[in-house]
Design an enzyme around this catalytic site. Structure first.
Site, PDB file in Angstrom:
ATOM      1  N   ARG A 152       0.861  -1.183   0.000  1.00 47.45           N
ATOM      2  CA  ARG A 152       0.000   0.000   0.000  1.00 47.45           C
ATOM      3  C   ARG A 152       0.899   1.234   0.000  1.00 47.45           C
ATOM      4  O   ARG A 152       1.271   1.752   1.053  1.00 47.45           O
ATOM      5  CB  ARG A 152      -0.900  -0.008   1.218  1.00 47.45           C
ATOM      6  CG  ARG A 152      -1.820   1.196   1.368  1.00 47.45           C
ATOM      7  CD  ARG A 152      -2.701   1.457   0.177  1.00 47.45           C
ATOM      8  NE  ARG A 152      -3.741   0.419   0.086  1.00 47.45           N
ATOM      9  CZ  ARG A 152      -4.474   0.270  -1.010  1.00 47.45           C
ATOM     10  NH1 ARG A 152      -4.273   1.011  -2.088  1.00 47.45           N
ATOM     11  NH2 ARG A 152      -5.397  -0.679  -1.043  1.00 47.45           N
ATOM     12  N   ARG A 201       1.287  -6.709  -9.425  1.00 47.71           N
ATOM     13  CA  ARG A 201       1.714  -5.923  -8.258  1.00 47.71           C
ATOM     14  C   ARG A 201       1.779  -6.768  -6.989  1.00 47.71           C
ATOM     15  O   ARG A 201       2.374  -6.352  -5.992  1.00 47.71           O
ATOM     16  CB  ARG A 201       0.777  -4.723  -8.042  1.00 47.71           C
ATOM     17  CG  ARG A 201      -0.645  -5.081  -7.685  1.00 47.71           C
ATOM     18  CD  ARG A 201      -1.464  -3.842  -7.393  1.00 47.71           C
ATOM     19  NE  ARG A 201      -2.853  -4.175  -7.080  1.00 47.71           N
ATOM     20  CZ  ARG A 201      -3.681  -3.360  -6.428  1.00 47.71           C
ATOM     21  NH1 ARG A 201      -3.256  -2.197  -5.993  1.00 47.71           N
ATOM     22  NH2 ARG A 201      -4.933  -3.718  -6.208  1.00 47.71           N
ATOM     23  N   HIS A 252       1.409   3.453 -10.495  1.00 43.37           N
ATOM     24  CA  HIS A 252       0.419   4.010  -9.567  1.00 43.37           C
ATOM     25  C   HIS A 252       1.132   4.709  -8.408  1.00 43.37           C
ATOM     26  O   HIS A 252       1.034   4.313  -7.249  1.00 43.37           O
ATOM     27  CB  HIS A 252      -0.443   2.858  -9.069  1.00 43.37           C
ATOM     28  CG  HIS A 252      -1.712   3.218  -8.361  1.00 43.37           C
ATOM     29  ND1 HIS A 252      -1.730   3.995  -7.234  1.00 43.37           N
ATOM     30  CD2 HIS A 252      -2.995   2.882  -8.616  1.00 43.37           C
ATOM     31  CE1 HIS A 252      -2.981   4.097  -6.822  1.00 43.37           C
ATOM     32  NE2 HIS A 252      -3.767   3.457  -7.637  1.00 43.37           N
ATOM     33  N   ASP A 309     -10.965  10.787  -7.551  1.00 44.35           N
ATOM     34  CA  ASP A 309     -10.566   9.644  -8.378  1.00 44.35           C
ATOM     35  C   ASP A 309     -10.863  10.026  -9.819  1.00 44.35           C
ATOM     36  O   ASP A 309     -11.938   9.753 -10.343  1.00 44.35           O
ATOM     37  CB  ASP A 309     -11.361   8.398  -7.946  1.00 44.35           C
ATOM     38  CG  ASP A 309     -10.745   7.101  -8.475  1.00 44.35           C
ATOM     39  OD1 ASP A 309     -11.209   6.027  -8.071  1.00 44.35           O
ATOM     40  OD2 ASP A 309      -9.809   7.194  -9.288  1.00 44.35           O
ATOM     41  N   GLU A 323      -0.742   9.211 -11.273  1.00 44.22           N
ATOM     42  CA  GLU A 323      -0.394   7.943 -11.903  1.00 44.22           C
ATOM     43  C   GLU A 323      -0.170   8.094 -13.400  1.00 44.22           C
ATOM     44  O   GLU A 323      -0.945   8.767 -14.075  1.00 44.22           O
ATOM     45  CB  GLU A 323      -1.523   6.949 -11.620  1.00 44.22           C
ATOM     46  CG  GLU A 323      -1.858   6.855 -10.115  1.00 44.22           C
ATOM     47  CD  GLU A 323      -3.204   6.238  -9.822  1.00 44.22           C
ATOM     48  OE1 GLU A 323      -3.838   6.664  -8.819  1.00 44.22           O
ATOM     49  OE2 GLU A 323      -3.641   5.380 -10.596  1.00 44.22           O
TER      50      GLU A 323
HETATM   51  O1  TA6 Z   1      -5.933   4.775  -9.158  1.00 47.49           O
HETATM   52  C1  TA6 Z   1      -7.049   5.064  -8.447  1.00 47.49           C
HETATM   53  C2  TA6 Z   1      -7.757   3.770  -8.101  1.00 47.49           C
HETATM   54  O2  TA6 Z   1      -8.090   3.063  -9.246  1.00 47.49           O
HETATM   55  C3  TA6 Z   1      -8.961   4.049  -7.216  1.00 47.49           C
HETATM   56  O3  TA6 Z   1     -10.167   3.759  -7.870  1.00 47.49           O
HETATM   57  C4  TA6 Z   1      -8.730   3.212  -5.969  1.00 47.49           C
HETATM   58  O4  TA6 Z   1      -9.362   2.021  -6.024  1.00 47.49           O
HETATM   59  C5  TA6 Z   1      -7.224   3.074  -5.976  1.00 47.49           C
HETATM   60  O5  TA6 Z   1      -6.884   2.922  -7.312  1.00 47.49           O
HETATM   61  C6  TA6 Z   1      -6.628   2.015  -5.101  1.00 47.49           C
HETATM   62  O6  TA6 Z   1      -6.923   0.766  -5.553  1.00 47.49           O
HETATM   63  P1  TA6 Z   1      -6.469  -0.522  -4.698  1.00 47.49           P
HETATM   64  O7  TA6 Z   1      -6.907  -1.708  -5.488  1.00 47.49           O
HETATM   65  O8  TA6 Z   1      -4.965  -0.435  -4.545  1.00 47.49           O
HETATM   66  O9  TA6 Z   1      -7.136  -0.403  -3.358  1.00 47.49           O
END
Ligand code: TA6
Length: 303
Positions: A77, A103, A172, A216, A275
């Site tokens: 995370r 990932r 990301h 988002d 991102e």
């Molecule tokens: O990049 C933004 C996003 O797609 C959001 O919609 C949110 O879900 C975030 O990624 C994090 O996603 P994750 O699967 O890492 O919890």
């Protein structure tokens, strides 16, 4: 023991004394720790995830949650997770892992090389029986991370199968912020975006992006540089990119942060994701044998 053997074996094979070493990180997971080119940096073999870039005398540039579950099979995370071969939920398969599968899996460490004052770490992953159950394609993915006065990440995808294939990709990146409510993301003025917090409604950005609620946003048809302007840390982080036509800006804000088991309740204040992507209408299609490279370059400027 990873694809490359034990941590000790990897360090013996790839380590560069005083510059780069393979060592056990959080959860005992193997990582490459670099001290060179006026910076310190780290990348985990898990997801080939960059988890630190810190130019000398500067604050950390990437954010990693203190609540991360450091284990193979779970994405880190924070840092720079790689989303591939789909972004978000997989179309038509809600049970598939969000943001794809690379990932959360350990990658192979292929090379650590000095390049001028900087250091480049190359990691790879590819198709196997496990990946083909989720995505019936043959591919090879390489992440090249260069730690130095800049942080450069280059994601190279090769279609090693007989048929054309389409995929989405994202670096990301979680940028560390002094206080996200005071940050301005500059460089997206006038750009059309899909608001994922408002039913994917298409809107047009007016001025800088500020974070005052769950955000988002998927900015389309843009290859321009973006700057994260942070008055609290008195710095600007510039993100330049190549072969990417989409930029996503994300912050979960209060409620979503509380609902996430691997993010501290108050940590939403400490980061903004900007991102580097090719998703949606800009998904990439490669013919058999073809290759695609997407690159992000991160620079830091004091204000
Ligand atoms: O990049 C933004 C996003 O797609 C959001 O919609 C949110 O879900 C975030 O990624 C994090 O996603 P994750 O699967 O890492 O919890």
């Amino acid at each position: 023991m990873g694809a490359n053997g034990t941590i000790e074996e990897m360090n013996a094979k790839f380590g560069i004394a005083g510059i780069a070493r393979v060592t056990a990180g959080n959860g005992g997971l193997p990582k490459v720790a670099v001290t060179a080119g006026g910076c310190a940096g780290e990348v985990y073999l898990l997801g080939a995830t960059v988890t630190s870039w810190k130019p000398r005398g500067q604050d950390e540039v990437v954010f990693v949650s203190g609540a991360t579950k450091w284990e193979n099979g779970r994405a880190i995370r924070g840092g720079v997770p790689i989303c591939f071969p789909w972004f978000g939920n997989k179309a038509g398969d809600p049970k598939a892992p969000a943001h794809g599968f690379v990932r959360a899996k350990p990658w192979a460490l292929d090379r650590i090389a000095q390049n001028g004052g900087a250091v480049t770490v190359s990691l790879s992953t590819g198709s196997d029986e496990g990946t083909k159950k989720l995505w019936p394609a043959e591919f090879r993915l390489i992440q090249r991370v260069t730690f130095g006065a800049e942080l450069t990440m280059e994601l190279e995808m090769t279609n090693s199968g007989p048929a054309p294939l389409g995929f989405e990709e994202a670096l990301h990146t979680y940028f560390h912020a002094g206080d996200v409510t005071q940050v301005r993301v500059h460089g997206l003025d006038g750009i059309h975006y899909l608001d994922k917090t408002d039913g994917n409604r298409e809107k047009v950005q007016q001025g800088d992006v500020t974070i005052a609620k769950e955000t988002d946003s998927v900015y389309l048809d843009t290859s321009s540089d973006v700057e994260v302007r942070d008055p609290v840390l008195r710095r600007r982080i510039r993100v330049s990119k190549q072969n990417s036509l989409v930029t996503v800006v994300w912050n979960p804000w209060i409620e979503k942060a509380k609902a996430m088991s691997d993010l501290g309740d108050e940590e939403w204040k400490q980061f903004v994701c900007v991102e580097t992507c090719n998703v949606g209408k800009h998904a990439v299609t490669l013919a058999s044998g073809e290759q695609h490279r997407m690159k992000a370059v991160i620079q830091l400027a004091q204000v």
